[in-house]
Design a protein around this motif. Structure first.
Motif, PDB file in Angstrom:
ATOM      1  N   LEU A  83      -0.160  26.302  65.419  1.00 30.29           N
ATOM      2  CA  LEU A  83       0.782  25.914  64.368  1.00 30.29           C
ATOM      3  C   LEU A  83       0.072  25.293  63.177  1.00 30.29           C
ATOM      4  O   LEU A  83       0.553  25.362  62.046  1.00 30.29           O
ATOM      5  N   PHE A  84      -1.092  24.691  63.428  1.00 30.74           N
ATOM      6  CA  PHE A  84      -1.784  23.915  62.403  1.00 30.74           C
ATOM      7  C   PHE A  84      -3.095  24.566  61.963  1.00 30.74           C
ATOM      8  O   PHE A  84      -3.887  23.944  61.260  1.00 30.74           O
ATOM      9  N   ARG A  85      -3.305  25.829  62.379  1.00 32.61           N
ATOM     10  CA  ARG A  85      -4.483  26.563  61.934  1.00 32.61           C
ATOM     11  C   ARG A  85      -4.216  27.191  60.579  1.00 32.61           C
ATOM     12  O   ARG A  85      -3.193  27.848  60.368  1.00 32.61           O
ATOM     13  N   ALA A  86      -5.153  27.022  59.662  1.00 34.40           N
ATOM     14  CA  ALA A  86      -4.975  27.542  58.303  1.00 34.40           C
ATOM     15  C   ALA A  86      -4.803  29.056  58.304  1.00 34.40           C
ATOM     16  O   ALA A  86      -4.001  29.605  57.534  1.00 34.40           O
ATOM     17  N   ASP A  87      -5.552  29.759  59.195  1.00 30.06           N
ATOM     18  CA  ASP A  87      -5.453  31.216  59.189  1.00 30.06           C
ATOM     19  C   ASP A  87      -4.158  31.718  59.808  1.00 30.06           C
ATOM     20  O   ASP A  87      -3.743  32.852  59.552  1.00 30.06           O
ATOM     21  N   PHE A  88      -3.503  30.895  60.610  1.00 31.84           N
ATOM     22  CA  PHE A  88      -2.195  31.287  61.139  1.00 31.84           C
ATOM     23  C   PHE A  88      -1.115  31.090  60.083  1.00 31.84           C
ATOM     24  O   PHE A  88      -0.171  31.865  59.990  1.00 31.84           O
TER      25      PHE A  88
ATOM     26  N   VAL B 252       9.469  26.016  84.087  1.00 34.52           N
ATOM     27  CA  VAL B 252       9.058  25.411  85.353  1.00 34.52           C
ATOM     28  C   VAL B 252       8.824  23.915  85.175  1.00 34.52           C
ATOM     29  O   VAL B 252       9.182  23.112  86.051  1.00 34.52           O
ATOM     30  N   ASN B 253       8.232  23.528  84.033  1.00 38.25           N
ATOM     31  CA  ASN B 253       7.962  22.096  83.834  1.00 38.25           C
ATOM     32  C   ASN B 253       9.249  21.277  83.799  1.00 38.25           C
ATOM     33  O   ASN B 253       9.332  20.194  84.382  1.00 38.25           O
ATOM     34  N   LYS B 254      10.286  21.784  83.133  1.00 39.17           N
ATOM     35  CA  LYS B 254      11.556  21.057  83.087  1.00 39.17           C
ATOM     36  C   LYS B 254      12.205  21.019  84.455  1.00 39.17           C
ATOM     37  O   LYS B 254      12.696  19.959  84.895  1.00 39.17           O
ATOM     38  N   GLN B 255      12.206  22.121  85.146  1.00 41.72           N
ATOM     39  CA  GLN B 255      12.843  22.192  86.454  1.00 41.72           C
ATOM     40  C   GLN B 255      12.150  21.311  87.484  1.00 41.72           C
ATOM     41  O   GLN B 255      12.787  20.833  88.416  1.00 41.72           O
ATOM     42  N   ARG B 256      10.843  21.070  87.290  1.00 45.52           N
ATOM     43  CA  ARG B 256      10.107  20.224  88.245  1.00 45.52           C
ATOM     44  C   ARG B 256       9.868  18.813  87.713  1.00 45.52           C
ATOM     45  O   ARG B 256       9.141  18.030  88.325  1.00 45.52           O
ATOM     46  N   GLY B 257      10.455  18.490  86.571  1.00 45.42           N
ATOM     47  CA  GLY B 257      10.344  17.128  86.040  1.00 45.42           C
ATOM     48  C   GLY B 257       8.961  16.764  85.547  1.00 45.42           C
ATOM     49  O   GLY B 257       8.580  15.590  85.576  1.00 45.42           O
ATOM     50  N   ILE B 258       8.195  17.756  85.064  1.00 48.89           N
ATOM     51  CA  ILE B 258       6.845  17.511  84.552  1.00 48.89           C
ATOM     52  C   ILE B 258       6.919  17.437  83.032  1.00 48.89           C
ATOM     53  O   ILE B 258       7.331  18.396  82.376  1.00 48.89           O
ATOM     54  N   VAL B 259       6.537  16.301  82.483  1.00 47.40           N
ATOM     55  CA  VAL B 259       6.629  16.085  81.038  1.00 47.40           C
ATOM     56  C   VAL B 259       5.377  16.618  80.359  1.00 47.40           C
ATOM     57  O   VAL B 259       4.259  16.214  80.684  1.00 47.40           O
ATOM     58  N   LEU B 260       5.574  17.539  79.412  1.00 48.80           N
ATOM     59  CA  LEU B 260       4.472  18.096  78.650  1.00 48.80           C
ATOM     60  C   LEU B 260       4.536  17.607  77.206  1.00 48.80           C
ATOM     61  O   LEU B 260       5.551  17.084  76.758  1.00 48.80           O
ATOM     62  N   GLN B 261       3.470  17.802  76.494  1.00 51.72           N
ATOM     63  CA  GLN B 261       3.388  17.322  75.111  1.00 51.72           C
ATOM     64  C   GLN B 261       4.240  18.188  74.192  1.00 51.72           C
ATOM     65  O   GLN B 261       4.152  19.415  74.216  1.00 51.72           O
ATOM     66  N   ASP B 262       5.050  17.532  73.355  1.00 48.63           N
ATOM     67  CA  ASP B 262       5.850  18.263  72.373  1.00 48.63           C
ATOM     68  C   ASP B 262       5.195  18.173  70.999  1.00 48.63           C
ATOM     69  O   ASP B 262       4.132  17.552  70.832  1.00 48.63           O
ATOM     70  N   VAL B 263       5.817  18.796  70.001  1.00 55.52           N
ATOM     71  CA  VAL B 263       5.215  18.847  68.667  1.00 55.52           C
ATOM     72  C   VAL B 263       5.079  17.447  68.077  1.00 55.52           C
ATOM     73  O   VAL B 263       4.056  17.120  67.466  1.00 55.52           O
ATOM     74  N   ARG B 264       6.076  16.602  68.258  1.00 57.99           N
ATOM     75  CA  ARG B 264       6.014  15.251  67.683  1.00 57.99           C
ATOM     76  C   ARG B 264       4.834  14.466  68.248  1.00 57.99           C
ATOM     77  O   ARG B 264       4.066  13.851  67.508  1.00 57.99           O
ATOM     78  N   SER B 265       4.660  14.485  69.564  1.00 57.28           N
ATOM     79  CA  SER B 265       3.566  13.714  70.166  1.00 57.28           C
ATOM     80  C   SER B 265       2.212  14.340  69.821  1.00 57.28           C
ATOM     81  O   SER B 265       1.208  13.627  69.684  1.00 57.28           O
ATOM     82  N   TYR B 266       2.166  15.670  69.670  1.00 61.50           N
ATOM     83  CA  TYR B 266       0.922  16.322  69.276  1.00 61.50           C
ATOM     84  C   TYR B 266       0.529  15.876  67.867  1.00 61.50           C
ATOM     85  O   TYR B 266      -0.641  15.560  67.608  1.00 61.50           O
ATOM     86  N   LEU B 267       1.495  15.842  66.963  1.00 57.99           N
ATOM     87  CA  LEU B 267       1.217  15.370  65.596  1.00 57.99           C
ATOM     88  C   LEU B 267       0.758  13.921  65.577  1.00 57.99           C
ATOM     89  O   LEU B 267      -0.113  13.544  64.799  1.00 57.99           O
ATOM     90  N   LYS B 268       1.333  13.132  66.460  1.00 56.59           N
ATOM     91  CA  LYS B 268       0.959  11.719  66.512  1.00 56.59           C
ATOM     92  C   LYS B 268      -0.503  11.550  66.888  1.00 56.59           C
ATOM     93  O   LYS B 268      -1.194  10.642  66.403  1.00 56.59           O
ATOM     94  N   GLU B 269      -1.012  12.450  67.738  1.00 55.27           N
ATOM     95  CA  GLU B 269      -2.408  12.365  68.184  1.00 55.27           C
ATOM     96  C   GLU B 269      -3.386  12.987  67.192  1.00 55.27           C
ATOM     97  O   GLU B 269      -4.586  12.723  67.243  1.00 55.27           O
ATOM     98  N   MET B 270      -2.882  13.826  66.292  1.00 58.24           N
ATOM     99  CA  MET B 270      -3.774  14.527  65.359  1.00 58.24           C
ATOM    100  C   MET B 270      -4.408  13.557  64.367  1.00 58.24           C
ATOM    101  O   MET B 270      -3.771  12.626  63.895  1.00 58.24           O
TER     102      MET B 270
END
Length: 341
Positions: free
Chosen positions: A205-210, A321-339
Protein backbone atom coordinates in the motif's frame (compact mmCIF):
# COMPACT_ATOMS: atom_id res chain seq x y z
CA UNK A 1 5.12 -40.22 19.48
CA UNK A 2 4.32 -38.97 15.98
CA UNK A 3 6.51 -36.63 13.96
CA UNK A 4 5.87 -33.64 11.72
CA UNK A 5 8.88 -32.73 9.63
CA UNK A 6 8.23 -29.35 7.99
CA UNK A 7 10.04 -28.04 4.93
CA UNK A 8 9.72 -24.35 4.09
CA UNK A 9 10.71 -23.53 0.51
CA UNK A 10 12.57 -20.21 0.50
CA UNK A 11 14.07 -18.06 3.24
CA UNK A 12 13.31 -14.59 1.96
CA UNK A 13 10.94 -12.15 3.62
CA UNK A 14 7.95 -14.50 3.61
CA UNK A 15 9.87 -17.72 4.21
CA UNK A 16 11.61 -16.21 7.22
CA UNK A 17 8.28 -14.91 8.56
CA UNK A 18 6.75 -18.39 8.23
CA UNK A 19 9.73 -20.00 9.97
CA UNK A 20 9.41 -17.44 12.77
CA UNK A 21 5.70 -18.17 13.05
CA UNK A 22 6.37 -21.89 13.28
CA UNK A 23 9.22 -21.54 15.78
CA UNK A 24 7.10 -19.37 18.09
CA UNK A 25 3.85 -21.29 17.80
CA UNK A 26 2.69 -22.96 21.03
CA UNK A 27 2.30 -26.31 19.30
CA UNK A 28 6.00 -26.18 18.33
CA UNK A 29 7.45 -24.96 21.62
CA UNK A 30 5.21 -26.93 23.98
CA UNK A 31 7.05 -29.75 25.70
CA UNK A 32 3.75 -31.51 26.34
CA UNK A 33 3.00 -31.93 22.64
CA UNK A 34 2.62 -35.51 21.46
CA UNK A 35 4.14 -34.53 18.14
CA UNK A 36 7.82 -33.91 17.53
CA UNK A 37 8.09 -31.11 14.97
CA UNK A 38 11.26 -30.31 13.05
CA UNK A 39 11.95 -27.34 10.81
CA UNK A 40 13.94 -27.42 7.57
CA UNK A 41 14.36 -24.88 4.79
CA UNK A 42 15.13 -25.26 1.10
CA UNK A 43 17.53 -22.69 -0.34
CA UNK A 44 19.91 -22.64 -3.27
CA UNK A 45 23.17 -24.52 -2.72
CA UNK A 46 25.04 -21.29 -3.48
CA UNK A 47 23.43 -19.67 -0.41
CA UNK A 48 24.48 -22.39 2.01
CA UNK A 49 27.22 -22.20 4.61
CA UNK A 50 30.42 -23.65 3.21
CA UNK A 51 29.52 -22.32 -0.22
CA UNK A 52 28.44 -18.72 0.16
CA UNK A 53 30.99 -16.03 0.94
CA UNK A 54 28.24 -13.46 1.51
CA UNK A 55 28.39 -12.34 5.18
CA UNK A 56 24.71 -11.32 5.12
CA UNK A 57 23.65 -14.79 3.99
CA UNK A 58 25.88 -16.39 6.58
CA UNK A 59 24.32 -14.25 9.33
CA UNK A 60 20.83 -15.09 8.08
CA UNK A 61 21.58 -18.81 8.03
CA UNK A 62 22.91 -18.53 11.58
CA UNK A 63 19.69 -16.77 12.64
CA UNK A 64 17.55 -19.50 11.11
CA UNK A 65 19.62 -22.21 12.74
CA UNK A 66 20.35 -20.70 16.16
CA UNK A 67 17.32 -18.51 16.85
CA UNK A 68 14.57 -20.41 15.03
CA UNK A 69 15.81 -23.96 15.41
CA UNK A 70 16.08 -24.86 11.73
CA UNK A 71 17.72 -28.27 11.84
CA UNK A 72 18.38 -28.86 8.16
CA UNK A 73 19.20 -26.80 5.09
CA UNK A 74 18.06 -28.59 1.94
CA UNK A 75 19.75 -27.56 -1.34
CA UNK A 76 17.32 -26.89 -4.15
CA UNK A 77 16.69 -24.55 -7.05
CA UNK A 78 12.96 -24.48 -7.74
CA UNK A 79 13.47 -22.58 -10.98
CA UNK A 80 15.96 -25.03 -12.50
CA UNK A 81 15.48 -28.39 -10.80
CA UNK A 82 13.27 -30.96 -12.47
CA UNK A 83 9.98 -32.25 -11.04
CA UNK A 84 11.76 -35.51 -10.22
CA UNK A 85 14.65 -33.76 -8.43
CA UNK A 86 12.26 -31.66 -6.35
CA UNK A 87 10.11 -34.69 -5.54
CA UNK A 88 13.18 -36.51 -4.21
CA UNK A 89 13.98 -33.50 -2.00
CA UNK A 90 10.38 -33.28 -0.75
CA UNK A 91 10.05 -37.01 -0.13
CA UNK A 92 11.27 -37.10 3.54
CA UNK A 93 8.98 -34.30 4.74
CA UNK A 94 5.45 -34.44 6.12
CA UNK A 95 4.55 -30.78 5.56
CA UNK A 96 5.73 -28.58 2.68
CA UNK A 97 5.11 -24.83 2.74
CA UNK A 98 6.06 -22.91 -0.40
CA UNK A 99 7.29 -19.36 0.21
CA UNK A 100 9.13 -18.73 -3.05
CA UNK A 101 8.68 -18.89 -6.77
CA UNK A 102 6.12 -16.28 -7.84
CA UNK A 103 6.87 -13.43 -10.22
CA UNK A 104 9.64 -12.45 -12.60
CA UNK A 105 12.42 -14.02 -10.53
CA UNK A 106 11.35 -17.52 -11.59
CA UNK A 107 10.34 -19.10 -14.91
CA UNK A 108 6.66 -19.40 -15.77
CA UNK A 109 5.35 -22.74 -14.56
CA UNK A 110 7.48 -22.87 -11.42
CA UNK A 111 4.50 -23.12 -9.04
CA UNK A 112 2.89 -25.80 -11.16
CA UNK A 113 6.16 -27.73 -11.15
CA UNK A 114 6.43 -27.51 -7.36
CA UNK A 115 2.87 -28.78 -6.97
CA UNK A 116 3.49 -31.70 -9.31
CA UNK A 117 6.67 -32.52 -7.37
CA UNK A 118 4.69 -32.66 -4.13
CA UNK A 119 2.24 -35.10 -5.72
CA UNK A 120 5.10 -37.23 -7.05
CA UNK A 121 6.72 -37.25 -3.58
CA UNK A 122 3.41 -38.32 -2.03
CA UNK A 123 3.02 -41.11 -4.57
CA UNK A 124 6.54 -42.34 -3.82
CA UNK A 125 5.94 -42.23 -0.06
CA UNK A 126 2.73 -44.21 -0.44
CA UNK A 127 4.40 -46.78 -2.68
CA UNK A 128 7.32 -47.26 -0.29
CA UNK A 129 5.22 -47.32 2.88
CA UNK A 130 7.20 -44.34 4.19
CA UNK A 131 9.05 -46.51 6.71
CA UNK A 132 5.95 -46.75 8.89
CA UNK A 133 5.43 -42.99 9.22
CA UNK A 134 2.38 -40.98 8.24
CA UNK A 135 2.34 -41.01 4.46
CA UNK A 136 -0.03 -38.08 3.95
CA UNK A 137 1.74 -34.93 2.78
CA UNK A 138 0.42 -31.58 3.96
CA UNK A 139 0.97 -28.87 1.35
CA UNK A 140 0.58 -25.10 1.52
CA UNK A 141 1.40 -23.83 -1.99
CA UNK A 142 2.38 -20.30 -2.94
CA UNK A 143 -1.13 -18.82 -3.10
CA UNK A 144 -0.47 -16.05 -0.58
CA UNK A 145 -2.51 -13.38 -2.24
CA UNK A 146 -5.81 -13.04 -4.02
CA UNK A 147 -8.83 -15.25 -4.43
CA UNK A 148 -7.83 -16.36 -7.91
CA UNK A 149 -11.05 -18.33 -8.36
CA UNK A 150 -13.02 -15.10 -8.07
CA UNK A 151 -10.63 -13.21 -10.37
CA UNK A 152 -10.79 -15.93 -13.03
CA UNK A 153 -8.64 -16.50 -16.09
CA UNK A 154 -7.56 -13.82 -18.52
CA UNK A 155 -7.01 -11.07 -15.96
CA UNK A 156 -4.64 -8.17 -16.60
CA UNK A 157 -1.99 -10.00 -14.57
CA UNK A 158 -1.31 -13.10 -16.65
CA UNK A 159 0.75 -14.64 -13.84
CA UNK A 160 -2.53 -15.28 -12.02
CA UNK A 161 -3.56 -17.89 -14.59
CA UNK A 162 -0.85 -20.22 -13.32
CA UNK A 163 -2.25 -19.90 -9.81
CA UNK A 164 -5.57 -21.15 -11.17
CA UNK A 165 -3.78 -24.03 -12.87
CA UNK A 166 -2.27 -25.03 -9.52
CA UNK A 167 -5.75 -25.05 -8.00
CA UNK A 168 -7.10 -27.14 -10.85
CA UNK A 169 -4.28 -29.67 -10.39
CA UNK A 170 -4.82 -29.94 -6.63
CA UNK A 171 -8.55 -30.41 -7.17
CA UNK A 172 -7.81 -33.27 -9.56
CA UNK A 173 -9.49 -31.68 -12.53
CA UNK A 174 -9.09 -33.80 -15.65
CA UNK A 175 -9.67 -31.19 -18.34
CA UNK A 176 -8.75 -27.58 -19.08
CA UNK A 177 -5.29 -26.07 -19.46
CA UNK A 178 -3.84 -28.41 -16.83
CA UNK A 179 -4.97 -32.00 -16.51
CA UNK A 180 -3.99 -34.21 -13.60
CA UNK A 181 -2.70 -37.56 -14.84
CA UNK A 182 -3.65 -40.91 -13.33
CA UNK A 183 -0.69 -40.96 -10.95
CA UNK A 184 -1.41 -37.42 -9.75
CA UNK A 185 -5.08 -38.14 -9.17
CA UNK A 186 -4.12 -41.18 -7.11
CA UNK A 187 -1.50 -39.18 -5.21
CA UNK A 188 -4.07 -36.53 -4.27
CA UNK A 189 -5.58 -39.08 -1.88
CA UNK A 190 -2.32 -38.76 0.06
CA UNK A 191 -2.01 -34.97 -0.07
CA UNK A 192 -3.82 -32.67 2.33
CA UNK A 193 -3.54 -29.24 0.69
CA UNK A 194 -4.61 -25.86 1.98
CA UNK A 195 -4.62 -22.66 -0.06
CA UNK A 196 -4.29 -19.56 2.11
CA UNK A 197 -5.54 -16.33 0.51
CA UNK A 198 -4.06 -13.38 2.37
CA UNK A 199 -4.75 -10.36 0.18
CA UNK A 200 -2.02 -7.86 -0.60
CA UNK A 201 1.14 -7.59 1.49
CA UNK A 202 0.46 -4.58 3.73
CA UNK A 203 3.69 -2.84 2.73
CA UNK A 204 2.56 -2.67 -0.92
CA UNK A 205 0.00 0.00 0.00
CA UNK A 206 2.91 2.32 0.75
CA UNK A 207 5.27 1.38 -2.09
CA UNK A 208 5.85 4.23 -4.53
CA UNK A 209 5.80 1.88 -7.53
CA UNK A 210 2.45 0.43 -6.48
CA UNK A 211 1.09 3.94 -6.34
CA UNK A 212 -1.69 3.89 -3.73
CA UNK A 213 -0.01 5.93 -0.99
CA UNK A 214 2.69 8.36 -2.15
CA UNK A 215 4.01 9.77 1.10
CA UNK A 216 6.60 12.22 -0.33
CA UNK A 217 4.02 13.68 -2.73
CA UNK A 218 1.27 13.72 -0.06
CA UNK A 219 -1.05 11.86 -2.45
CA UNK A 220 -3.38 8.88 -2.08
CA UNK A 221 -4.74 7.17 -5.19
CA UNK A 222 -7.67 4.82 -5.50
CA UNK A 223 -7.63 1.87 -7.86
CA UNK A 224 -11.06 1.77 -9.43
CA UNK A 225 -13.20 3.77 -6.99
CA UNK A 226 -12.83 5.18 -3.48
CA UNK A 227 -15.27 2.64 -2.04
CA UNK A 228 -13.44 -0.30 -3.65
CA UNK A 229 -12.07 -2.49 -0.86
CA UNK A 230 -8.80 -4.34 -0.53
CA UNK A 231 -7.58 -6.91 2.01
CA UNK A 232 -4.04 -6.59 3.36
CA UNK A 233 -1.87 -8.66 5.69
CA UNK A 234 1.72 -8.20 6.87
CA UNK A 235 4.24 -10.96 6.05
CA UNK A 236 4.78 -11.38 9.80
CA UNK A 237 1.09 -12.16 10.27
CA UNK A 238 1.02 -14.43 7.25
CA UNK A 239 3.75 -16.37 9.04
CA UNK A 240 1.65 -16.50 12.20
CA UNK A 241 -1.36 -17.83 10.33
CA UNK A 242 0.60 -20.25 8.15
CA UNK A 243 1.97 -21.77 11.35
CA UNK A 244 -1.49 -21.91 12.90
CA UNK A 245 -2.94 -23.68 9.88
CA UNK A 246 0.02 -26.05 9.50
CA UNK A 247 0.24 -27.00 13.19
CA UNK A 248 -3.42 -26.75 14.22
CA UNK A 249 -5.38 -27.46 11.05
CA UNK A 250 -8.55 -28.62 12.74
CA UNK A 251 -11.16 -29.07 10.02
CA UNK A 252 -9.15 -27.14 7.41
CA UNK A 253 -8.38 -29.61 4.65
CA UNK A 254 -8.30 -29.55 0.84
CA UNK A 255 -9.84 -26.13 0.50
CA UNK A 256 -9.24 -22.40 0.24
CA UNK A 257 -9.21 -20.34 3.43
CA UNK A 258 -8.87 -16.62 4.03
CA UNK A 259 -6.59 -14.54 6.22
CA UNK A 260 -6.55 -10.74 6.50
CA UNK A 261 -5.14 -8.17 8.86
CA UNK A 262 -7.56 -5.59 7.49
CA UNK A 263 -10.11 -5.05 4.75
CA UNK A 264 -10.53 -1.38 3.94
CA UNK A 265 -11.64 0.87 1.11
CA UNK A 266 -9.16 3.20 -0.57
CA UNK A 267 -11.12 6.06 0.95
CA UNK A 268 -10.59 4.58 4.40
CA UNK A 269 -6.86 4.16 3.71
CA UNK A 270 -6.69 7.86 2.81
CA UNK A 271 -8.45 8.78 6.06
CA UNK A 272 -6.06 6.66 8.12
CA UNK A 273 -3.00 8.16 6.42
CA UNK A 274 -4.26 11.68 7.10
CA UNK A 275 -5.06 10.74 10.70
CA UNK A 276 -1.52 9.41 11.19
CA UNK A 277 0.24 12.45 9.68
CA UNK A 278 -2.20 15.14 10.69
CA UNK A 279 -2.23 16.72 7.24
CA UNK A 280 -4.58 16.55 4.27
CA UNK A 281 -3.52 14.44 1.29
CA UNK A 282 -4.37 15.04 -2.34
CA UNK A 283 -6.63 12.33 -3.75
CA UNK A 284 -6.40 10.97 -7.27
CA UNK A 285 -8.32 8.30 -9.14
CA UNK A 286 -6.01 6.05 -11.14
CA UNK A 287 -7.00 5.68 -14.80
CA UNK A 288 -6.03 2.05 -15.05
CA UNK A 289 -6.91 1.53 -18.71
CA UNK A 290 -4.89 4.54 -19.84
CA UNK A 291 -1.87 3.58 -17.74
CA UNK A 292 -1.85 -0.01 -18.98
CA UNK A 293 -2.25 1.10 -22.58
CA UNK A 294 0.83 3.29 -22.18
CA UNK A 295 2.92 0.39 -20.84
CA UNK A 296 1.22 -2.96 -21.65
CA UNK A 297 4.23 -5.00 -20.54
CA UNK A 298 4.59 -3.37 -17.11
CA UNK A 299 4.17 -6.21 -14.57
CA UNK A 300 3.35 -3.84 -11.71
CA UNK A 301 0.67 -2.08 -13.76
CA UNK A 302 -0.91 -5.41 -14.66
CA UNK A 303 -0.82 -6.42 -11.01
CA UNK A 304 -2.34 -3.12 -9.90
CA UNK A 305 -5.14 -3.34 -12.44
CA UNK A 306 -6.44 -6.52 -10.81
CA UNK A 307 -6.98 -4.59 -7.60
CA UNK A 308 -8.85 -1.88 -9.45
CA UNK A 309 -11.37 -4.49 -10.58
CA UNK A 310 -12.31 -5.10 -6.92
CA UNK A 311 -12.98 -8.80 -7.56
CA UNK A 312 -11.29 -11.47 -5.44
CA UNK A 313 -9.14 -8.91 -3.60
CA UNK A 314 -11.25 -8.15 -0.52
CA UNK A 315 -12.34 -10.69 2.09
CA UNK A 316 -14.99 -10.42 4.78
CA UNK A 317 -13.01 -10.31 8.04
CA UNK A 318 -15.69 -12.43 9.73
CA UNK A 319 -14.86 -15.27 7.33
CA UNK A 320 -11.10 -15.24 7.97
CA UNK A 321 -9.36 -17.95 9.96
CA UNK A 322 -7.76 -15.34 12.22
CA UNK A 323 -11.14 -13.86 13.19
CA UNK A 324 -12.76 -17.24 13.68
CA UNK A 325 -9.90 -18.35 15.95
CA UNK A 326 -9.61 -15.07 17.86
CA UNK A 327 -6.11 -14.25 16.57
CA UNK A 328 -5.51 -10.50 16.37
CA UNK A 329 -3.49 -9.38 13.36
CA UNK A 330 -2.11 -5.97 12.49
CA UNK A 331 -4.50 -3.61 10.72
CA UNK A 332 -3.73 -0.55 8.59
CA UNK A 333 -4.00 1.89 11.51
CA UNK A 334 -1.53 0.00 13.71
CA UNK A 335 0.81 -0.54 10.73
CA UNK A 336 0.85 3.22 10.09
CA UNK A 337 1.52 3.85 13.75
CA UNK A 338 4.67 1.71 13.55
CA UNK A 339 5.92 3.25 10.29
CA UNK A 340 8.79 5.69 10.42
CA UNK A 341 7.42 8.60 8.44
Amino acid sequence: MSTNSILVIGAGELGTAVLEGLAKHPAFVSSSSRTTTTLSVMIRASSMDGTTADPAKQRHNAYLRDALGVSRFVPGDIGRDSVEDLAAAFRPFDTIICCAGFGDAFPAGTQLKISRAVLLAAAAAHSDGDDGNNITKRFLPWQWGMDYDAIGTGSAQDLFDEQLQVRALLRGERDGAVAANEQEVAALKKVDWVIVSTGLFMSFLFRADFGVVDLPDRTVRCLGAWDTEISVTTPRDIGVMAAEIALRPGAISNRVVYVAGDTASYGRVAELVEERLGVEFKRETWDRDKKLAEAPGDVMLKYRNCFAEGRGVAFDIAETVNKQRGIVLQDVRSYLKEMEI
